[in-house]
Design a protein around this motif. Structure first.
Motif, PDB file in Angstrom:
ATOM      1  N   VAL A  74      18.547  19.163  47.936  1.00 30.62           N
ATOM      2  CA  VAL A  74      17.425  18.242  47.736  1.00 30.62           C
ATOM      3  C   VAL A  74      17.870  17.047  46.896  1.00 30.62           C
ATOM      4  O   VAL A  74      17.487  15.896  47.169  1.00 30.62           O
ATOM      5  CB  VAL A  74      16.237  18.969  47.082  1.00 30.62           C
ATOM      6  N   GLU A  75      18.682  17.288  45.882  1.00 30.95           N
ATOM      7  CA  GLU A  75      19.220  16.195  45.061  1.00 30.95           C
ATOM      8  C   GLU A  75      19.935  15.171  45.926  1.00 30.95           C
ATOM      9  O   GLU A  75      19.730  13.954  45.776  1.00 30.95           O
ATOM     10  CB  GLU A  75      20.219  16.737  44.038  1.00 30.95           C
ATOM     11  N   ALA A  76      20.789  15.646  46.815  1.00 28.22           N
ATOM     12  CA  ALA A  76      21.566  14.743  47.651  1.00 28.22           C
ATOM     13  C   ALA A  76      20.662  13.882  48.513  1.00 28.22           C
ATOM     14  O   ALA A  76      20.905  12.676  48.687  1.00 28.22           O
ATOM     15  CB  ALA A  76      22.541  15.549  48.516  1.00 28.22           C
ATOM     16  N   ARG A  77      19.618  14.477  49.027  1.00 30.61           N
ATOM     17  CA  ARG A  77      18.683  13.703  49.872  1.00 30.61           C
ATOM     18  C   ARG A  77      17.977  12.637  49.046  1.00 30.61           C
ATOM     19  O   ARG A  77      17.833  11.483  49.475  1.00 30.61           O
ATOM     20  CB  ARG A  77      17.681  14.653  50.520  1.00 30.61           C
ATOM     21  N   LEU A  78      17.537  13.011  47.854  1.00 31.61           N
ATOM     22  CA  LEU A  78      16.855  12.050  46.992  1.00 31.61           C
ATOM     23  C   LEU A  78      17.785  10.916  46.578  1.00 31.61           C
ATOM     24  O   LEU A  78      17.363   9.764  46.458  1.00 31.61           O
ATOM     25  CB  LEU A  78      16.322  12.750  45.739  1.00 31.61           C
ATOM     26  N   ARG A  79      19.040  11.209  46.365  1.00 33.37           N
ATOM     27  CA  ARG A  79      19.983  10.199  45.895  1.00 33.37           C
ATOM     28  C   ARG A  79      20.419   9.260  47.012  1.00 33.37           C
ATOM     29  O   ARG A  79      20.656   8.065  46.774  1.00 33.37           O
ATOM     30  CB  ARG A  79      21.205  10.883  45.284  1.00 33.37           C
ATOM     31  N   ASP A  80      20.526   9.779  48.238  1.00 31.82           N
ATOM     32  CA  ASP A  80      21.204   9.039  49.300  1.00 31.82           C
ATOM     33  C   ASP A  80      20.287   8.437  50.356  1.00 31.82           C
ATOM     34  O   ASP A  80      20.723   7.545  51.099  1.00 31.82           O
ATOM     35  CB  ASP A  80      22.215   9.953  49.998  1.00 31.82           C
ATOM     36  N   ASP A  81      19.056   8.900  50.463  1.00 30.82           N
ATOM     37  CA  ASP A  81      18.168   8.440  51.535  1.00 30.82           C
ATOM     38  C   ASP A  81      17.422   7.187  51.082  1.00 30.82           C
ATOM     39  O   ASP A  81      16.459   7.253  50.310  1.00 30.82           O
ATOM     40  CB  ASP A  81      17.180   9.546  51.902  1.00 30.82           C
ATOM     41  N   SER A 126      15.863   8.578  40.650  1.00 29.09           N
ATOM     42  CA  SER A 126      16.002   7.363  39.849  1.00 29.09           C
ATOM     43  C   SER A 126      17.226   6.565  40.275  1.00 29.09           C
ATOM     44  O   SER A 126      17.175   5.328  40.370  1.00 29.09           O
ATOM     45  CB  SER A 126      16.099   7.712  38.363  1.00 29.09           C
ATOM     46  N   ALA A 127      18.337   7.255  40.510  1.00 27.41           N
ATOM     47  CA  ALA A 127      19.553   6.560  40.944  1.00 27.41           C
ATOM     48  C   ALA A 127      19.311   5.821  42.254  1.00 27.41           C
ATOM     49  O   ALA A 127      19.750   4.666  42.432  1.00 27.41           O
ATOM     50  CB  ALA A 127      20.697   7.561  41.092  1.00 27.41           C
ATOM     51  N   ASN A 128      18.616   6.456  43.168  1.00 31.57           N
ATOM     52  CA  ASN A 128      18.285   5.831  44.452  1.00 31.57           C
ATOM     53  C   ASN A 128      17.371   4.627  44.240  1.00 31.57           C
ATOM     54  O   ASN A 128      17.610   3.536  44.765  1.00 31.57           O
ATOM     55  CB  ASN A 128      17.609   6.870  45.358  1.00 31.57           C
ATOM     56  N   PHE A 129      16.327   4.808  43.438  1.00 34.24           N
ATOM     57  CA  PHE A 129      15.352   3.741  43.238  1.00 34.24           C
ATOM     58  C   PHE A 129      15.971   2.544  42.521  1.00 34.24           C
ATOM     59  O   PHE A 129      15.668   1.388  42.837  1.00 34.24           O
ATOM     60  CB  PHE A 129      14.150   4.265  42.452  1.00 34.24           C
ATOM     61  N   VAL A 130      16.834   2.802  41.547  1.00 35.31           N
ATOM     62  CA  VAL A 130      17.507   1.706  40.843  1.00 35.31           C
ATOM     63  C   VAL A 130      18.373   0.918  41.824  1.00 35.31           C
ATOM     64  O   VAL A 130      18.399  -0.319  41.811  1.00 35.31           O
ATOM     65  CB  VAL A 130      18.344   2.239  39.667  1.00 35.31           C
ATOM     66  N   LYS A 131      19.077   1.628  42.684  1.00 35.58           N
ATOM     67  CA  LYS A 131      19.929   0.967  43.676  1.00 35.58           C
ATOM     68  C   LYS A 131      19.100   0.121  44.645  1.00 35.58           C
ATOM     69  O   LYS A 131      19.503  -0.982  45.018  1.00 35.58           O
ATOM     70  CB  LYS A 131      20.722   2.031  44.436  1.00 35.58           C
ATOM     71  N   GLN A 132      17.915   0.637  45.015  1.00 31.20           N
ATOM     72  CA  GLN A 132      17.063  -0.072  45.965  1.00 31.20           C
ATOM     73  C   GLN A 132      16.193  -1.139  45.292  1.00 31.20           C
ATOM     74  O   GLN A 132      15.647  -2.010  45.963  1.00 31.20           O
ATOM     75  CB  GLN A 132      16.150   0.927  46.696  1.00 31.20           C
ATOM     76  N   ASP A 170       9.943   6.118  31.686  1.00 33.33           N
ATOM     77  CA  ASP A 170       9.236   4.874  31.977  1.00 33.33           C
ATOM     78  C   ASP A 170       9.873   3.689  31.249  1.00 33.33           C
ATOM     79  O   ASP A 170       9.956   2.586  31.801  1.00 33.33           O
ATOM     80  CB  ASP A 170       7.765   5.019  31.569  1.00 33.33           C
ATOM     81  N   LEU A 171      10.321   3.905  30.020  1.00 30.36           N
ATOM     82  CA  LEU A 171      10.973   2.832  29.267  1.00 30.36           C
ATOM     83  C   LEU A 171      12.263   2.384  29.957  1.00 30.36           C
ATOM     84  O   LEU A 171      12.639   1.207  29.891  1.00 30.36           O
ATOM     85  CB  LEU A 171      11.269   3.287  27.842  1.00 30.36           C
ATOM     86  N   GLU A 172      12.948   3.314  30.609  1.00 23.69           N
ATOM     87  CA  GLU A 172      14.173   2.977  31.322  1.00 23.69           C
ATOM     88  C   GLU A 172      13.899   2.294  32.658  1.00 23.69           C
ATOM     89  O   GLU A 172      14.605   1.340  33.023  1.00 23.69           O
ATOM     90  CB  GLU A 172      14.988   4.244  31.593  1.00 23.69           C
ATOM     91  N   LEU A 173      12.897   2.777  33.376  1.00 24.02           N
ATOM     92  CA  LEU A 173      12.737   2.387  34.775  1.00 24.02           C
ATOM     93  C   LEU A 173      11.727   1.272  35.027  1.00 24.02           C
ATOM     94  O   LEU A 173      11.904   0.489  35.967  1.00 24.02           O
ATOM     95  CB  LEU A 173      12.359   3.615  35.611  1.00 24.02           C
ATOM     96  N   SER A 174      10.662   1.210  34.233  1.00 28.40           N
ATOM     97  CA  SER A 174       9.648   0.191  34.515  1.00 28.40           C
ATOM     98  C   SER A 174      10.196  -1.236  34.438  1.00 28.40           C
ATOM     99  O   SER A 174       9.785  -2.083  35.253  1.00 28.40           O
ATOM    100  CB  SER A 174       8.433   0.360  33.594  1.00 28.40           C
ATOM    101  N   PRO A 175      11.145  -1.554  33.525  1.00 24.51           N
ATOM    102  CA  PRO A 175      11.689  -2.918  33.546  1.00 24.51           C
ATOM    103  C   PRO A 175      12.460  -3.238  34.829  1.00 24.51           C
ATOM    104  O   PRO A 175      12.711  -4.411  35.127  1.00 24.51           O
ATOM    105  CB  PRO A 175      12.630  -2.941  32.328  1.00 24.51           C
ATOM    106  N   LEU A 176      12.831  -2.202  35.583  1.00 25.56           N
ATOM    107  CA  LEU A 176      13.583  -2.389  36.829  1.00 25.56           C
ATOM    108  C   LEU A 176      12.673  -2.382  38.052  1.00 25.56           C
ATOM    109  O   LEU A 176      13.158  -2.347  39.185  1.00 25.56           O
ATOM    110  CB  LEU A 176      14.635  -1.291  36.957  1.00 25.56           C
ATOM    111  N   GLY A 177      11.344  -2.378  37.812  1.00 23.01           N
ATOM    112  CA  GLY A 177      10.397  -2.426  38.917  1.00 23.01           C
ATOM    113  C   GLY A 177      10.059  -1.083  39.516  1.00 23.01           C
ATOM    114  O   GLY A 177       9.513  -1.012  40.629  1.00 23.01           O
ATOM    115  N   ILE A 178      10.350  -0.001  38.799  1.00 30.32           N
ATOM    116  CA  ILE A 178      10.081   1.346  39.296  1.00 30.32           C
ATOM    117  C   ILE A 178       8.895   1.918  38.541  1.00 30.32           C
ATOM    118  O   ILE A 178       8.860   1.893  37.313  1.00 30.32           O
ATOM    119  CB  ILE A 178      11.328   2.233  39.114  1.00 30.32           C
ATOM    120  N   GLN A 179       7.910   2.414  39.265  1.00 29.07           N
ATOM    121  CA  GLN A 179       6.714   2.969  38.645  1.00 29.07           C
ATOM    122  C   GLN A 179       6.902   4.452  38.352  1.00 29.07           C
ATOM    123  O   GLN A 179       7.426   5.207  39.182  1.00 29.07           O
ATOM    124  CB  GLN A 179       5.488   2.786  39.551  1.00 29.07           C
ATOM    125  N   VAL A 180       6.476   4.866  37.173  1.00 29.51           N
ATOM    126  CA  VAL A 180       6.574   6.262  36.747  1.00 29.51           C
ATOM    127  C   VAL A 180       5.193   6.740  36.317  1.00 29.51           C
ATOM    128  O   VAL A 180       4.435   5.985  35.700  1.00 29.51           O
ATOM    129  CB  VAL A 180       7.576   6.410  35.577  1.00 29.51           C
TER     130      VAL A 180
END
Length: 260
Positions: A74-81, A126-132, A170-180
């Motif tokens: 499941v991790e791999a799918r979340l990271r790569d899809d 998170s890794a996937n969302f940051v990349k996207q 949220d402090l890490e991701l919201s500045p990058l446009g990711i909602q938590v």
């Protein structure tokens, strides 16, 4: 004909209860789905029903998240899809009773699912969302994150972890446009609590109402959604009180009351 896709939502613990209703609501909103749970038959039946009703593309993954090999899949799918735009980190299990009498193997399994798997899957998403440069991460906690109650020490602690984890994430991701978002259900009519057996009915929320409220909170951009809390200022005041402690939490000398 189905509406254009909003992307793909991956939901853990999707075969019953809260996860099953999230699957229904998100498919109807226009998401394709990846449904993850242990019960293959229930997953297949849900996928068939939702495909028929919504026309959405729905995939199932049978996985026991306390098992490293399944979790890694499941991790791999979340990271790569790159199609995944929403992750509902919902899977959780309960092990309660007095800690002195607990089956520690059951406690360890609960920690593996409620803390370790939740964290690893959130990291992959998170890794996937940051990349996207976009994405939404929903962590399902519990009101027990805020309550001290007997016979639920370990379970409540896992949910307190989820709440604290979400605040910091949220402090890490919201500045990058990711909602938590963290969702804190109270008693909800699900199999985890025997569908509310023995609990006064005025204290038990229907699972449909719970998920609809959680999604309304998501639409409102709430970081923390507590569906049963009618006074929305109560949690804000708790955070304000906690923030007021910050200036005294670190320093190079003990407080005078601790002087020898």
């Amino acid at each position: 004909m189905s509406n254009p896709s909003l992307g793909t939502a991956l939901i853990t613990g999707a075969s019953s209860g809260i996860g099953e209703v999230y699957a229904d609501r998100l498919a109807k909103r226009g998401y394709d789905l990846i449904l993850v749970a242990r019960n293959v038959d229930r997953l297949s039946a849900l996928a068939t029903r939702l495909t028929t009703e919504t026309g959405r593309k729905i995939e199932t993954i049978s996985a026991e998240l306390g098992n490293a090999a399944d979790r890694n899949k499941v991790e791999a799918r979340l990271r790569d899809d790159a199609a995944i735009t929403l992750f509902v980190n919902n899977a959780g299990i309960y092990a309660g009773g007095p800690l002195a009498e607990a089956n520690l193997d059951d406690i360890e399994t609960m920690l593996d699912v409620n803390v370790t798997a939740l964290t690893r899957l959130a990291s992959a998403a998170s890794a996937n969302f940051v990349k996207q440069g976009r994405g939404t991460l929903v962590n399902v906690a519990s009101v027990l994150a805020l309550l001290d109650t007997p016979q639920t020490a370990s379970y409540g602690a896992t949910k307190a972890y989820v709440l604290s984890f979400t605040h910091s994430l949220d402090l890490e991701l919201s500045p990058l446009g990711i909602q938590v978002q963290a969702v804190l259900p109270g008693y909800t009519r699900t199999p985890m609590i025997g569908n509310g057996a023995g609990i006064p009915p005025e204290l038990v929320m229907e699972v449909d109402d719970l998920v609809d409220a959680a999604l309304a909170g998501l639409d409102r951009k709430e970081l923390v959604t507590i569906p049963s809390q009618h006074n929305e200022g109560d949690y804000a005041r708790l955070i304000e009180a906690r923030t007021s402690l910050l200036t005294g939490l670190v320093g190079n000398r003990p407080a005078p009351r601790y002087a020898a």
